[in-house]
Design an enzyme around this catalytic site. Sequence first.
Site, PDB file in Angstrom:
ATOM      1  N   THR A  21       0.872  -1.177   0.000  1.00 41.77           N
ATOM      2  CA  THR A  21       0.000   0.000   0.000  1.00 41.77           C
ATOM      3  C   THR A  21       0.907   1.224   0.000  1.00 41.77           C
ATOM      4  O   THR A  21       1.506   1.561   1.024  1.00 41.77           O
ATOM      5  CB  THR A  21      -0.911  -0.007   1.241  1.00 41.77           C
ATOM      6  OG1 THR A  21      -1.664  -1.212   1.230  1.00 41.77           O
ATOM      7  CG2 THR A  21      -1.850   1.186   1.224  1.00 41.77           C
TER       8      THR A  21
ATOM      9  N   LYS B 167      -7.162   0.990  -3.260  1.00 49.17           N
ATOM     10  CA  LYS B 167      -6.725   0.478  -1.945  1.00 49.17           C
ATOM     11  C   LYS B 167      -6.755   1.572  -0.869  1.00 49.17           C
ATOM     12  O   LYS B 167      -7.270   1.356   0.235  1.00 49.17           O
ATOM     13  CB  LYS B 167      -5.322  -0.131  -2.097  1.00 49.17           C
ATOM     14  CG  LYS B 167      -4.601  -0.430  -0.811  1.00 49.17           C
ATOM     15  CD  LYS B 167      -5.266  -1.504   0.033  1.00 49.17           C
ATOM     16  CE  LYS B 167      -4.532  -1.608   1.367  1.00 49.17           C
ATOM     17  NZ  LYS B 167      -5.171  -2.421   2.343  1.00 49.17           N
TER      18      LYS B 167
ATOM     19  N   LYS C  23       0.128   6.349   7.877  1.00 58.22           N
ATOM     20  CA  LYS C  23       0.658   6.384   6.496  1.00 58.22           C
ATOM     21  C   LYS C  23      -0.480   6.387   5.481  1.00 58.22           C
ATOM     22  O   LYS C  23      -0.517   7.215   4.565  1.00 58.22           O
ATOM     23  CB  LYS C  23       1.552   5.148   6.262  1.00 58.22           C
ATOM     24  CG  LYS C  23       1.998   4.965   4.828  1.00 58.22           C
ATOM     25  CD  LYS C  23       2.436   3.525   4.519  1.00 58.22           C
ATOM     26  CE  LYS C  23       1.274   2.580   4.506  1.00 58.22           C
ATOM     27  NZ  LYS C  23       1.481   1.305   3.841  1.00 58.22           N
TER      28      LYS C  23
HETATM   29  P1  NA7 Z   1       5.816  -5.205   8.190  1.00 61.13           P
HETATM   30  O1  NA7 Z   1       5.496  -6.429   8.967  1.00 61.13           O
HETATM   31  O2  NA7 Z   1       6.238  -4.002   8.928  1.00 61.13           O
HETATM   32  O3  NA7 Z   1       6.941  -5.594   7.096  1.00 61.13           O
HETATM   33  C1  NA7 Z   1       7.510  -4.599   6.295  1.00 61.13           C
HETATM   34  C2  NA7 Z   1       8.479  -5.199   5.309  1.00 61.13           C
HETATM   35  O4  NA7 Z   1       9.123  -4.120   4.594  1.00 61.13           O
HETATM   36  C3  NA7 Z   1       9.608  -5.997   5.973  1.00 61.13           C
HETATM   37  O5  NA7 Z   1       9.998  -7.044   5.121  1.00 61.13           O
HETATM   38  C4  NA7 Z   1      10.707  -4.946   6.080  1.00 61.13           C
HETATM   39  O6  NA7 Z   1      12.004  -5.474   6.176  1.00 61.13           O
HETATM   40  C5  NA7 Z   1      10.558  -4.217   4.772  1.00 61.13           C
HETATM   41  N1  NA7 Z   1      11.182  -2.893   4.796  1.00 61.13           N
HETATM   42  C6  NA7 Z   1      10.814  -1.812   5.528  1.00 61.13           C
HETATM   43  N2  NA7 Z   1      11.617  -0.758   5.256  1.00 61.13           N
HETATM   44  C7  NA7 Z   1      12.512  -1.186   4.328  1.00 61.13           C
HETATM   45  C8  NA7 Z   1      13.578  -0.557   3.625  1.00 61.13           C
HETATM   46  N3  NA7 Z   1      13.868   0.759   3.813  1.00 61.13           N
HETATM   47  N4  NA7 Z   1      14.286  -1.303   2.752  1.00 61.13           N
HETATM   48  C9  NA7 Z   1      13.966  -2.608   2.541  1.00 61.13           C
HETATM   49  N5  NA7 Z   1      12.964  -3.265   3.157  1.00 61.13           N
HETATM   50  C10 NA7 Z   1      12.242  -2.555   4.042  1.00 61.13           C
HETATM   51  O7  NA7 Z   1       4.588  -4.760   7.257  1.00 61.13           O
HETATM   52  P2  NA7 Z   1       3.309  -5.601   6.810  1.00 61.13           P
HETATM   53  O8  NA7 Z   1       3.760  -6.912   6.257  1.00 61.13           O
HETATM   54  O9  NA7 Z   1       2.281  -5.558   7.884  1.00 61.13           O
HETATM   55  O10 NA7 Z   1       2.727  -4.672   5.634  1.00 61.13           O
HETATM   56  C11 NA7 Z   1       3.263  -4.681   4.339  1.00 61.13           C
HETATM   57  C12 NA7 Z   1       2.371  -3.878   3.412  1.00 61.13           C
HETATM   58  O11 NA7 Z   1       1.015  -4.372   3.442  1.00 61.13           O
HETATM   59  C13 NA7 Z   1       2.231  -2.406   3.730  1.00 61.13           C
HETATM   60  O12 NA7 Z   1       2.159  -1.694   2.546  1.00 61.13           O
HETATM   61  C14 NA7 Z   1       0.935  -2.301   4.488  1.00 61.13           C
HETATM   62  O13 NA7 Z   1       0.364  -1.019   4.351  1.00 61.13           O
HETATM   63  C15 NA7 Z   1       0.101  -3.389   3.887  1.00 61.13           C
HETATM   64  P3  NA7 Z   1      12.635  -5.861   7.633  1.00 61.13           P
HETATM   65  O14 NA7 Z   1      12.106  -7.238   7.930  1.00 61.13           O
HETATM   66  O15 NA7 Z   1      12.129  -4.822   8.609  1.00 61.13           O
HETATM   67  O16 NA7 Z   1      14.095  -5.807   7.430  1.00 61.13           O
END
Ligand code: NA7
Length: 288
Positions: A92, A168, A236
């Site tokens: 999203t 969405k 967000k």
């Molecule tokens: P989570 O459980 O907070 O997971 C977020 C994912 O995004 C996780 O794999 C993070 O990696 C990754 N992440 C966050 N910031 C970065 C950056 N800067 N670079 C690379 N990867 C990153 O979110 P949800 O699964 O609840 O939600 C995902 C989406 O679905 C979101 O758009 C919601 O609005 C709906 P990490 O494991 O922290 O290293």
Amino acid sequence: MKVGFIGLGRMGSKMAANLIEAGIDLQVYNRTREKADLLGTPLADSPAALASNVDVLITMLSDDQALHDTMLGTDGAIAGLKPNALHISMSTVSIEIIKALTEKHRHAGQHFLSSPVFGRPDAAETAGLVIVVAGSQEQAKAVRHLYQHMGKAWHYVGEEPWKANLFKIAGNFWISSMIETIGESTTLLKKAGANHEQFFEILTGIFQSPIYENYGKNILHEKYEPAGFALKYGLKDTQLIADAARTFLVPMPFVSALRDNYTLAVNRGKADIDWSGLARQIGENGGM
Ligand code: NA7
């Protein structure tokens, strides 16, 4: 068809597990490596390395920054993805970043679909998500089996990928508005000494929907942890709908009220509880 998956958070880890379970040839990448280890499937060292090895790349990341870093940052996936390969973004995120990625992929001769999802981690786990898809219809049909392994329904909403994101974020506005109104009315009834549990039963009987029922129960039982969808992401998404309202010059006064309440809740230490925990902030505002 070789498939890559980036973003193994609360949602992505369950969606990826369903693809593996369905026998999809899946490789993964996650910024925090340990989360990826849990899936027991091949793990790449960088987004670019993963992208260079697959026909279809799925991303499920938290926000615009995460998607930008992963696709366009150092060792970003766009540089690795082959011409004619397909990126499916399921996060999203804003209309703007989807428009920017649409251009980048077009320039690189790659295909791009935006496919954000409705549903929380429990729905992700049981492949019960509702997926909204926009981009090339031909590409969408070619990967419909992937949608079917992750969701109970997928809806094609147009050729321009950003339109799926508009569906969405406008959909999440329905949910956040409902959380706000249940939170306000519950606080009012509690403070007035009326039976808010009976109120909940009567109203969920009228508004028959699992969304009212499930979020209402969270608020009734004040159960906001563990978060299915973190409150900081509620902020967000409210910001995203406010941005869309500004872009299309549509007055949406309730969005401003919601954004202020989510901002207050984040500032009061509630960023990581469930977004239905906005009701706790509303209760505090009401002196409860
Ligand atoms: P989570 O459980 O907070 O997971 C977020 C994912 O995004 C996780 O794999 C993070 O990696 C990754 N992440 C966050 N910031 C970065 C950056 N800067 N670079 C690379 N990867 C990153 O979110 P949800 O699964 O609840 O939600 C995902 C989406 O679905 C979101 O758009 C919601 O609005 C709906 P990490 O494991 O922290 O290293």
